[in-house]
Design a protein around this motif. Structure first.
Motif, mmCIF file in Angstrom:
data_model
loop_
_atom_site.group_PDB
_atom_site.id
_atom_site.type_symbol
_atom_site.label_atom_id
_atom_site.label_comp_id
_atom_site.label_asym_id
_atom_site.label_seq_id
_atom_site.Cartn_x
_atom_site.Cartn_y
_atom_site.Cartn_z
ATOM 1 N N THR A 219 -4.305 -21.283 -50.782
ATOM 2 C CA THR A 219 -4.661 -22.350 -51.715
ATOM 3 C C THR A 219 -4.588 -21.840 -53.137
ATOM 4 O O THR A 219 -5.097 -20.752 -53.438
ATOM 5 N N ALA A 220 -3.965 -22.610 -54.010
ATOM 6 C CA ALA A 220 -3.890 -22.243 -55.425
ATOM 7 C C ALA A 220 -5.219 -22.521 -56.109
ATOM 8 O O ALA A 220 -6.116 -23.169 -55.542
ATOM 9 N N SER A 221 -5.366 -22.043 -57.337
ATOM 10 C CA SER A 221 -6.635 -22.212 -58.055
ATOM 11 C C SER A 221 -6.987 -23.672 -58.284
ATOM 12 O O SER A 221 -8.156 -24.022 -58.420
ATOM 13 N N ASP A 222 -5.982 -24.548 -58.315
ATOM 14 C CA ASP A 222 -6.251 -25.976 -58.508
ATOM 15 C C ASP A 222 -6.399 -26.731 -57.192
ATOM 16 O O ASP A 222 -6.454 -27.962 -57.173
ATOM 17 N N GLY A 223 -6.450 -26.005 -56.068
ATOM 18 C CA GLY A 223 -6.656 -26.635 -54.767
ATOM 19 C C GLY A 223 -5.390 -26.986 -54.020
ATOM 20 O O GLY A 223 -5.447 -27.460 -52.878
ATOM 21 N N ARG A 224 -4.236 -26.769 -54.633
ATOM 22 C CA ARG A 224 -2.971 -27.097 -53.966
ATOM 23 C C ARG A 224 -2.710 -26.150 -52.792
ATOM 24 O O ARG A 224 -3.009 -24.970 -52.856
ATOM 25 N N ASP A 366 -1.166 -34.406 -50.414
ATOM 26 C CA ASP A 366 -0.758 -34.139 -51.793
ATOM 27 C C ASP A 366 0.464 -33.216 -51.837
ATOM 28 O O ASP A 366 1.371 -33.414 -52.651
ATOM 29 N N HIS A 367 0.477 -32.199 -50.980
ATOM 30 C CA HIS A 367 1.609 -31.274 -50.951
ATOM 31 C C HIS A 367 2.896 -32.009 -50.589
ATOM 32 O O HIS A 367 3.942 -31.832 -51.247
ATOM 33 N N ARG A 370 4.110 -34.278 -53.388
ATOM 34 C CA ARG A 370 4.760 -33.512 -54.456
ATOM 35 C C ARG A 370 6.182 -33.091 -54.058
ATOM 36 O O ARG A 370 7.095 -33.076 -54.890
#
Length: 386
Positions: A219-224, A366-367, A370
Motif C-alpha cells: 500500500t502506498a502512503s496515500d492508501g493506493r 480504485d486501483h 485508475r
C-alpha cells in the motif's frame, strides 16, 4: 501487562475447566470473565503463576454462574464436592479446541469467530471491531456457535483441513479495528504447528509468513494498492521471508505435497526474485499445475492463466483464461491485464472498468478504475487533432 501471554494461556485454561466437568460454553464464558479480571488486576499485582491464577479465577467464575442458576443446583453440589485439581495441570487441550472451534457443523463465519475467542483469547468487542459488525451481532454469532458444538465430545477427533481453512480465512481478513488479524492468524498457526507435525500446517504457516513479509510494500502512503510488480522490494521483511522458506523446505522434503505447500512455493518464488523481471514464471506455472491437480480450484486456474501469460506470452495466457468461467471473481481484471500486455488497450480499458464495478473492496476498485482511466487517456487523440 503481557496481552500475548493472556491469549496464549486461554486454550489451556479452557481445557482444564472442561476436564473438571464444565461444558465448553460455560468454560469459555468463565475464562473470558477471568481474562477481563486479569486486565483489571495484573497491571498492579502481577501473579507469579499466571496460568494458575487464571484457572483459579475462571473456576470461581464458573461456580458463581452455577450458583446463580437454580435449575443447575444438582450440578453445583457435584462440582463443589469433587476434589479440585491443582491449577498447574499439564494436559494441553489446545489442539482439541482448534478442532472444536472449526467443527464442520459451523458456518465459516461462526468457526472464525469462535476460534478467535476460544483459542485466540480475543474479546467479543475486539472480534466485532475486526469484522466491522456491532458487538451485539458478534455476541449472538459466538453464542450460536457455542450452542452448536455443545454436544460435541471434547476428545472427539477433528479435521485438520477444516482448522487450516478457518485459520486461512482469519489471515485473509488482514487488518481492521484494533486487532491485526493477519498477525493473529500467524500466531495461532505457529501455535498449531508446535502441537502437530503436519506438512500442510507447515505449508500454511510458510504461506502466511511469505505473504505477510510483503505487506509493508502493498500500500502506498496515500492508501493506493501497489501491484506486486511495482512494489518496493526493499520494504519486504527478509527475516519473515527466510523463515517462511525454511519452514516450506522442511515440509517439502517429506514429499507429501498439499495445497498450502504448493501456494507457499509460488509465494517463495516471488519472494526470491530481486526484481519483477527476474521472477521465475516457468517454475511458478509448474507449481500452479501441481495446485490444480491437487484441488482443481478455479481460482488456482485463474492465477495460473496470469503465470502462463508471463511465462509464454499474453496470448497463451488468454488461451488459458478462455477455458474458465467468466463469472469468476477477478476474471475481468485478469483478462484486462492480459489484453493490455497483448497491445489491446481499448479492450483492456473496458475490462478494467468492468472489473472495478464488481471489485470486492474499495482499494481494489480504485486501483482498477485508475487503470481504466490511464488507458482511456492514452487512447484519446492529442488536442491538436480534435
Amino acid at each position: 501487562m503481557d496481552e500475548a501471554l493472556l491469549r496464549s494461556l486461554t486454550p489451556t485454561v479452557i481445557g482444564i475447566l472442561v476436564r473438571r466437568g464444565t461444558d465448553f460454553a460455560a468454560a469459555e464464558d468463565a475464562v473470558q470473565d477471568a481474562l477481563v479480571e486479569a486486565v483489571r488486576v495484573w497491571p498492579d499485582d502481577s501473579p507469579r503463576d499466571p496460568q494458575g491464577w487464571l484457572v483459579t479465577v475462571a473456576w470461581r467464575k464458573f461456580l458463581d454462574a452455577a450458583r446463580a442458576d437454580t435449575s443447575r443446583w444438582h450440578r453445583e453440589i457435584r462440582v463443589e464436592s469433587e476434589p479440585v485439581p491443582g491449577p498447574g495441570e499439564s494436559v494441553d487441550d489446545t489442539l482439541q479446541l482448534y478442532f472444536l472451534c472449526a467443527h464442520p457443523s459451523l458456518t465459516s463465519a461462526s468457526a472464525v469467530a469462535l476460534t478467535l475467542r476460544a483459542v485466540g483469547g480475543l474479546t467479543t468487542r475486539q472480534i466485532a471491531q475486526a469484522y466491522l459488525v456491532p458487538e451485539a451481532t458478534m455476541a449472538q454469532r459466538i453464542s450460536r456457535a457455542k450452542r452448536t458444538v455443545s454436544s460435541v465430545r471434547f476428545n472427539q477427533p477433528g479435521d485438520i483441513a477444516t482448522v487450516l481453512r478457518v485459520l486461512y480465512l482469519v489471515f485473509n481478513e488482514g487488518y481492521s479495528g484494533d486487532v491485526d488479524l493477519a498477525a493473529e492468524a500467524i500466531r495461532l498457526t505457529r501455535q498449531l504447528a508446535a502441537k502437530i507435525n503436519d506438512e500442510e500446517v507447515a505449508g500454511l504457516l510458510a504461506l502466511m509468513l511469505l505473504h505477510h513479509a510483503r505487506r509493508p510494500a502493498r500500500t502506498a502512503s496515500d492508501g493506493r494498492l501497489v501491484p506486486l510488480a511495482e512494489q518496493d522490494r526493499s520494504l519486504w521483511n527478509t527475516r519473515l521471508i527466510a523463515e517462511g522458506v525454511d519452514v516450506l523446505q522442511t515440509a517439502l522434503i517429506r514429499d507429501r505435497l498439499g495445497e498450502f505447500q504448493a501456494q507457499a512455493a509460488v509465494a517463495a518464488l516471488h519472494a526470491d526474485a530481486q526484481t519483477a523481471e527476474e521472477t521465475d514464471w516457468v517454475q511458478i506455472v509448474e507449481w500452479y499445475d501441481e495446485l490444480v491437480c491437487l484441488t482443481d480450484n478455479p481460482v488456482a486456474r485463474l492465477n495460473r492463466a496470469v503465470a502462463v501469460g508471463e511465462a509464454a506470452g499474453p496470448r497463451a495466457g488468454l488461451a488459458a483464461l478462455a477455458e474458465l468461467n467468466p463469472a469468476l471473481p477477478r476474471y475481468a481484471a485478469v483478462s484486462a491485464y492480459l489484453h493490455e500486455r497483448d497491445d489491446d488497450p481499448a479492450t483492456a480499458a473496458r475490462l478494467y472498468a468492468e472489473a472495478a464495478r464488481s471489485a470486492s473492496s474499495l482499494p481494489e476498485r480504485d486501483h482498477l478504475t485508475r487503470q481504466a482511466a490511464r488507458l482511456n487517456a492514452q487512447l484519446r487523440p492529442p488536442p491538436d487533432r480534435l
